[in-house]
Write a protein that holds these residues in place. Structure first.
Motif, PDB file in Angstrom:
ATOM      1  N   GLN A   1       7.385   4.996  -0.319  1.00 18.78           N
ATOM      2  CA  GLN A   1       6.535   5.867  -1.142  1.00 18.78           C
ATOM      3  C   GLN A   1       6.393   5.303  -2.561  1.00 18.78           C
ATOM      4  OE1 GLN A   1       7.629  10.016  -1.113  1.00 18.78           O
ATOM      5  NE2 GLN A   1       8.156   9.995   1.060  1.00 18.78           N
ATOM      6  N   ALA A   2       7.490   4.792  -3.098  1.00 21.92           N
ATOM      7  CA  ALA A   2       7.449   4.249  -4.462  1.00 21.92           C
ATOM      8  C   ALA A   2       6.473   3.079  -4.554  1.00 21.92           C
ATOM      9  CB  ALA A   2       8.849   3.803  -4.887  1.00 21.92           C
ATOM     10  N   SER A   3       6.483   2.201  -3.555  1.00 23.11           N
ATOM     11  CA  SER A   3       5.557   1.064  -3.550  1.00 23.11           C
ATOM     12  C   SER A   3       4.116   1.535  -3.394  1.00 23.11           C
ATOM     13  CB  SER A   3       5.918   0.090  -2.424  1.00 23.11           C
ATOM     14  OG  SER A   3       7.118  -0.584  -2.703  1.00 23.11           O
ATOM     15  N   ALA A   4       3.908   2.536  -2.540  1.00 24.72           N
ATOM     16  CA  ALA A   4       2.556   3.083  -2.353  1.00 24.72           C
ATOM     17  C   ALA A   4       2.030   3.661  -3.666  1.00 24.72           C
ATOM     18  CB  ALA A   4       2.571   4.155  -1.266  1.00 24.72           C
ATOM     19  N   ASN A   5       2.902   4.344  -4.404  1.00 25.76           N
ATOM     20  CA  ASN A   5       2.493   4.914  -5.695  1.00 25.76           C
ATOM     21  C   ASN A   5       2.180   3.818  -6.713  1.00 25.76           C
ATOM     22  OD1 ASN A   5       2.887   7.451  -4.612  1.00 25.76           O
ATOM     23  ND2 ASN A   5       4.956   7.676  -5.439  1.00 25.76           N
ATOM     24  N   GLN A   6       2.961   2.733  -6.679  1.00 26.38           N
ATOM     25  CA  GLN A   6       2.691   1.606  -7.562  1.00 26.38           C
ATOM     26  C   GLN A   6       1.325   1.002  -7.264  1.00 26.38           C
ATOM     27  OE1 GLN A   6       4.347   0.045 -10.212  1.00 26.38           O
ATOM     28  NE2 GLN A   6       5.375   2.006 -10.181  1.00 26.38           N
ATOM     29  N   ARG A   7       1.022   0.863  -5.988  1.00 31.40           N
ATOM     30  CA  ARG A   7      -0.259   0.268  -5.603  1.00 31.40           C
ATOM     31  C   ARG A   7      -1.435   1.132  -6.056  1.00 31.40           C
ATOM     32  NH1 ARG A   7       0.576  -2.443   0.470  1.00 31.40           N
ATOM     33  NH2 ARG A   7       2.101  -4.003  -0.207  1.00 31.40           N
ATOM     34  N   SER A   8      -1.349   2.418  -5.805  1.00 35.90           N
ATOM     35  CA  SER A   8      -2.456   3.298  -6.212  1.00 35.90           C
ATOM     36  C   SER A   8      -2.577   3.345  -7.732  1.00 35.90           C
ATOM     37  CB  SER A   8      -2.268   4.707  -5.639  1.00 35.90           C
ATOM     38  OG  SER A   8      -1.053   5.279  -6.076  1.00 35.90           O
TER      39      SER A   8
ATOM     40  N   THR B   1       8.423   3.976 -13.014  1.00 35.45           N
ATOM     41  CA  THR B   1       9.134   5.263 -12.971  1.00 35.45           C
ATOM     42  C   THR B   1       9.842   5.424 -11.629  1.00 35.45           C
ATOM     43  OG1 THR B   1       7.053   6.253 -12.281  1.00 35.45           O
ATOM     44  CG2 THR B   1       7.625   6.421 -14.609  1.00 35.45           C
ATOM     45  N   ILE B   2      10.736   4.482 -11.325  1.00 38.45           N
ATOM     46  CA  ILE B   2      11.455   4.475 -10.052  1.00 38.45           C
ATOM     47  C   ILE B   2      12.953   4.461 -10.343  1.00 38.45           C
ATOM     48  CG2 ILE B   2      11.853   3.231  -7.893  1.00 38.45           C
ATOM     49  CD1 ILE B   2       9.070   2.030  -8.160  1.00 38.45           C
ATOM     50  N   ASP B   3      13.578   5.605 -10.297  1.00 40.21           N
ATOM     51  CA  ASP B   3      15.031   5.723 -10.413  1.00 40.21           C
ATOM     52  C   ASP B   3      15.618   5.007 -11.640  1.00 40.21           C
ATOM     53  OD1 ASP B   3      17.394   6.732  -9.535  1.00 40.21           O
ATOM     54  OD2 ASP B   3      17.777   5.197  -8.024  1.00 40.21           O
TER      55      ASP B   3
ATOM     56  N   ARG C   1      -5.911   4.945   1.138  1.00 36.70           N
ATOM     57  CA  ARG C   1      -4.754   4.526   1.928  1.00 36.70           C
ATOM     58  C   ARG C   1      -5.140   4.526   3.397  1.00 36.70           C
ATOM     59  NH1 ARG C   1      -0.146   8.113  -1.349  1.00 36.70           N
ATOM     60  NH2 ARG C   1      -0.053   6.709  -3.161  1.00 36.70           N
ATOM     61  N   LEU C   2      -4.942   3.397   4.060  1.00 36.80           N
ATOM     62  CA  LEU C   2      -5.335   3.272   5.463  1.00 36.80           C
ATOM     63  C   LEU C   2      -4.228   3.776   6.388  1.00 36.80           C
ATOM     64  CD1 LEU C   2      -7.127  -0.203   5.344  1.00 36.80           C
ATOM     65  CD2 LEU C   2      -8.097   2.075   5.057  1.00 36.80           C
ATOM     66  N   TYR C   3      -3.693   4.934   6.030  1.00 37.64           N
ATOM     67  CA  TYR C   3      -2.700   5.635   6.838  1.00 37.64           C
ATOM     68  C   TYR C   3      -2.763   7.096   6.438  1.00 37.64           C
ATOM     69  CZ  TYR C   3      -0.190   4.301   2.538  1.00 37.64           C
ATOM     70  OH  TYR C   3       0.170   4.064   1.234  1.00 37.64           O
ATOM     71  N   SER C   4      -2.088   7.944   7.198  1.00 31.67           N
ATOM     72  CA  SER C   4      -2.211   9.384   6.976  1.00 31.67           C
ATOM     73  C   SER C   4      -1.241   9.874   5.907  1.00 31.67           C
ATOM     74  CB  SER C   4      -1.942  10.138   8.279  1.00 31.67           C
ATOM     75  OG  SER C   4      -0.584   9.999   8.643  1.00 31.67           O
ATOM     76  N   GLU C   5      -1.490  11.068   5.397  1.00 31.06           N
ATOM     77  CA  GLU C   5      -0.588  11.667   4.410  1.00 31.06           C
ATOM     78  C   GLU C   5       0.765  11.958   5.032  1.00 31.06           C
ATOM     79  OE1 GLU C   5      -0.593  15.112   0.936  1.00 31.06           O
ATOM     80  OE2 GLU C   5      -2.209  15.085   2.443  1.00 31.06           O
ATOM     81  N   ASP C   6       0.778  12.389   6.304  1.00 35.55           N
ATOM     82  CA  ASP C   6       2.050  12.641   6.997  1.00 35.55           C
ATOM     83  C   ASP C   6       2.863  11.348   7.106  1.00 35.55           C
ATOM     84  OD1 ASP C   6       1.468  15.299   7.284  1.00 35.55           O
ATOM     85  OD2 ASP C   6       0.683  15.119   9.330  1.00 35.55           O
ATOM     86  N   ASP C   7       2.169  10.264   7.382  1.00 36.37           N
ATOM     87  CA  ASP C   7       2.830   8.955   7.453  1.00 36.37           C
ATOM     88  C   ASP C   7       3.450   8.617   6.095  1.00 36.37           C
ATOM     89  OD1 ASP C   7       3.624   6.356   7.803  1.00 36.37           O
ATOM     90  OD2 ASP C   7       1.681   5.589   8.432  1.00 36.37           O
ATOM     91  N   TYR C   8       2.702   8.845   5.023  1.00 42.69           N
ATOM     92  CA  TYR C   8       3.208   8.577   3.674  1.00 42.69           C
ATOM     93  C   TYR C   8       4.465   9.404   3.376  1.00 42.69           C
ATOM     94  CZ  TYR C   8       3.549   9.166  -1.404  1.00 42.69           C
ATOM     95  OH  TYR C   8       4.025   9.262  -2.695  1.00 42.69           O
ATOM     96  N   LEU C   9       4.425  10.688   3.695  1.00 43.45           N
ATOM     97  CA  LEU C   9       5.549  11.581   3.397  1.00 43.45           C
ATOM     98  C   LEU C   9       6.775  11.261   4.244  1.00 43.45           C
ATOM     99  CD1 LEU C   9       3.581  14.946   3.050  1.00 43.45           C
ATOM    100  CD2 LEU C   9       4.578  13.569   1.197  1.00 43.45           C
ATOM    101  N   ALA C  10       6.554  10.632   5.405  1.00 41.72           N
ATOM    102  CA  ALA C  10       7.678  10.297   6.288  1.00 41.72           C
ATOM    103  C   ALA C  10       8.362   8.990   5.880  1.00 41.72           C
ATOM    104  CB  ALA C  10       7.173  10.187   7.730  1.00 41.72           C
ATOM    105  N   ARG C  11       7.770   8.258   4.965  1.00 43.33           N
ATOM    106  CA  ARG C  11       8.332   6.962   4.558  1.00 43.33           C
ATOM    107  C   ARG C  11       9.512   7.149   3.596  1.00 43.33           C
ATOM    108  NH1 ARG C  11       3.397   2.647   4.196  1.00 43.33           N
ATOM    109  NH2 ARG C  11       2.289   3.341   6.071  1.00 43.33           N
ATOM    110  N   PRO C  12      10.420   6.158   3.537  1.00 48.92           N
ATOM    111  CA  PRO C  12      11.548   6.282   2.590  1.00 48.92           C
ATOM    112  C   PRO C  12      11.041   6.330   1.150  1.00 48.92           C
ATOM    113  CG  PRO C  12      11.438   4.070   3.529  1.00 48.92           C
ATOM    114  CD  PRO C  12      10.486   4.913   4.311  1.00 48.92           C
ATOM    115  N   GLU C  13      11.802   7.005   0.299  1.00 49.74           N
ATOM    116  CA  GLU C  13      11.365   7.172  -1.089  1.00 49.74           C
ATOM    117  C   GLU C  13      11.328   5.845  -1.834  1.00 49.74           C
ATOM    118  OE1 GLU C  13      12.398  10.005  -4.971  1.00 49.74           O
ATOM    119  OE2 GLU C  13      13.700  10.024  -3.202  1.00 49.74           O
ATOM    120  N   PHE C  14      12.372   5.007  -1.632  1.00 53.56           N
ATOM    121  CA  PHE C  14      12.453   3.713  -2.306  1.00 53.56           C
ATOM    122  C   PHE C  14      12.648   2.605  -1.283  1.00 53.56           C
ATOM    123  CE2 PHE C  14      14.649   6.694  -5.337  1.00 53.56           C
ATOM    124  CZ  PHE C  14      13.588   6.804  -6.221  1.00 53.56           C
TER     125      PHE C  14
END
Length: 613
Positions: free
Chosen positions: A400-407, A230-232, A420-433
């Protein structure tokens, strides 16, 4: 055989295999134009030759129709939408099917194509981004169709071909399909193509999607199915709009995949900012150990850990083996493992498993029995700078898309947990795709293939997303320097004889040019060894904790005059030992000598393929 006329041949052609109809019609039209200039004997001979070929095609089609498998379907989300999917594929030349991992898209779509009669007029081609996925998916579909691998369902990957004339479904890497275009410009051996994992947007996938955009108006009988997470998906639907009207986008069918919720837990690494980078890496492995302890305190279940590369997998495996009791099965998973080693993950036993994988397990294949995921949030991503002309493979944060695929790889059979071995803020700051590979890699090979296939202006090629013009200019400049095109820019840029030879070699254009020069200099054998070594990862291993020991072992191959001579010495050493030792003894020797047994095998296979190219 009774005499036939061109008119009678035309009526016979309607019963032929679909992909061959246009070919036979073209042959008949060609014959009609020449008919009056031929003698009666020549006319009869040409007509009989064509008639026999047409009858063979008709007989083959009838046989394939009679032996068409009748599939049944497991209880998967995609099977619930079977009727809608089959009707949409039947009514449209291109269909986009997207859904979360685990919906069954990869394994069930080829079976639906069989149910609707596809695979009779030609093969159902099914592409995967990676060799491992192509083999494992072929095995799975063959099992579901109660057939042996290589009969109804076969696969073709680099170095391996397990398919026969009676096969209906052909799994392959997208690179194999691209290579086949050189000898089968209109892909006539296929009546259906499934381009799987399109959201990965690799260079091969983007090139294929552009080529299909060019091909489909010329192959009205060809059906194309694009599958994506479900990526674009709208981008793919718009790409296959041939009229420009919004209502004529390719149809999208969304399939809900996950049936159980996944809990996301953020466990960022708490590191003192004064510590060195190496210390951060050590903390990463400790964080992985801690995360496995946390998950093992929950309900029993297998764990999938995502890491950035082979070295990280080896070091994490070592840390986990020291920490956990021997009854815990720790399995690596990356593309260079042997088929036997890779297949271990698909046959879980009674022991609890921890699978350590690169992003090969992100979308390309499903590891059975996974209940938990640990995501380091990192991957190796290829980057090319056209200004410095350097291609790098740095470790970067995933999108973010890759992180969602992994989870999404857990929660398949019961509630899942992803750490996830990183913070939620870190996740939200990452590019969408993730940026498509075509926008971050050297384009010389793409330009060379476009030119060799006579597909027109590179700038006007129907890309899904066009690369930067600077990347295209740089690609042309490199090809001109290699002698593959007649000039670096401007109008009337044409591929040269040298360029056409380079286009047929399955390697980087720079390495291909080395081989052509070697032929002129009479040193092909030596350059085949060197070029095949440069086409893969270095076979010499240098573990962080044993750098001095590995350097000492590798020193015997060093040559003061040239690193290339070092490769030739290593090649001779490996082949001498390969002739003397059993495969098990050779593996042990490689371990002692800090050499990668798998990469040595890949080196040998690459050499053999180049030698026959």
């Amino acid at each position: 055989m009774k005499p036939v006329t061109p008119g009678q041949l035309k009526s016979q052609i309607k019963k032929c295999q679909g992909a061959q109809r246009s070919y036979f019609n073209w042959q008949v039209r060609k014959l009609e134009k020449q008919f009056s200039s031929l003698s009666p004997d020549q006319q009869k001979k040409r007509l009989l030759t064509l008639s026999r070929a047409i009858e063979t095609s008709i007989a083959k089609r009838a046989s394939r129709l009679q032996n068409l498998p009748s599939p049944d379907y497991p209880d998967l989300p995609v099977a619930e939408r079977r009727e809608q999917i089959i009707n949409t594929i039947r009514d449209n030349q291109v269909t986009i099917i997207c859904g979360e991992t685990g919906s069954g898209k990869t394994t069930q779509l080829p079976k639906m194509c069989l149910e609707m009669g596809r695979g009779v007029d030609g093969l159902i081609g099914h592409t995967q981004p990676r060799r491992l996925a192509a083999r494992s998916v072929a095995t799975r579909i063959a099992e579901e169709l109660n057939s042996e691998l290589g009969s109804v369902v076969g696969y073709k990957v680099r170095f391996h071909d397990k398919i026969n004339d009676d096969s209906y479904i052909k799994l392959m890497t997208d690179g194999i399909l691209l290579a086949e275009i050189r000898n089968d410009r209109y892909l006539n051996q296929y009546d259906t193509l499934i381009i799987d994992e399109a959201h990965e947007r690799s260079l091969n996938i983007d090139f294929l999607l552009g080529y299909l955009r060019w091909l489909l108006p010329r192959r009205k009988d060809l059906k194309v199915i694009i599958t994506s997470a479900t990526i674009d998906p709208q981008r793919f639907a718009s790409h296959f709009n041939f009229t420009g009207k919004a209502e004529d986008d390719a149809p999208i069918i969304e399939v809900s995949g996950r049936t159980y919720p996944v809990e996301i837990r953020y466990r960022p690494l708490l590191i003192d900012k004064t510590e060195e980078e190496e210390a951060k890496e050590k903390d990463m492995f400790q964080a992985i150990v801690d995360a496995t302890d946390e998950l093992m305190s929950e309900a029993r279940g297998d764990i999938l850990i995502f890491l950035s590369g082979e070295r990280e997998i080896r070091e994490a495996s070592e840390a986990l083996r020291k920490h956990h009791k021997p009854s815990i099965e720790i399995l690596p998973l990356f593309a260079r493992l042997s088929s036997v080693e890779q297949n271990r993950i698909f046959h879980p036993g009674g022991a609890q498993r921890i699978v350590l994988a690169t992003n090969v397990a992100e979308t390309s294949l499903t590891v059975p029995g996974i209940k938990y995921v640990i995501d380091t949030g990192l991957a190796r991503i290829s980057r090319y700078s056209w200004r410095s002309r350097v291609q790098r493979l740095p470790i970067e944060k995933i999108s973010q898309a890759s992180a969602n695929q992994r989870s999404g790889r857990c929660g398949r059979t019961s509630n899942g947990i992803a750490i996830r071995l990183y913070s939620e803020d870190d996740y939200l700051a990452r590019p969408e795709f993730t940026l498509p590979e075509i926008q971050r890699t050297n384009l010389a090979s793409v330009i060379l293939q476009l030119a060799s296939l006579n597909l027109g202006d590179v700038y006007q090629f129907p890309y899904v997303e066009a690369p930067d013009s600077g990347m295209i200019r740089d690609g042309y400049k490199l090809l001109f320097e290699l002698g593959a095109v007649n000039k670096p820019s401007g109008e009337q840029v044409k591929i040269t004889k040298v360029g056409r030879q380079m286009a047929h070699l399955p390697i980087d254009p720079r390495l291909g040019r080395m081989l052509l020069a070697a032929k002129e200099q009479g040193v092909v054998e030596e350059l085949l060894v060197i070029v095949s070594a440069l086409s893969i990862q270095d076979v010499r291993e240098r573990p962080l904790d044993k750098q001095q020991a590995s350097d000492q072992k590798h020193s015997r191959f060093k040559d003061a005059a040239s690193d290339f001579i070092s490769l030739l010495k290593l090649w001779d050493y490996y082949h001498d030992r390969n002739g003397e030792l059993s495969q098990n003894q050779l593996r042990k020797l490689c371990r002692r000598e800090f050499l990668s047994y798998m990469r040595l095998r890949e080196w040998n296979e690459t050499y053999r393929q180049l030698r026959t190219s």
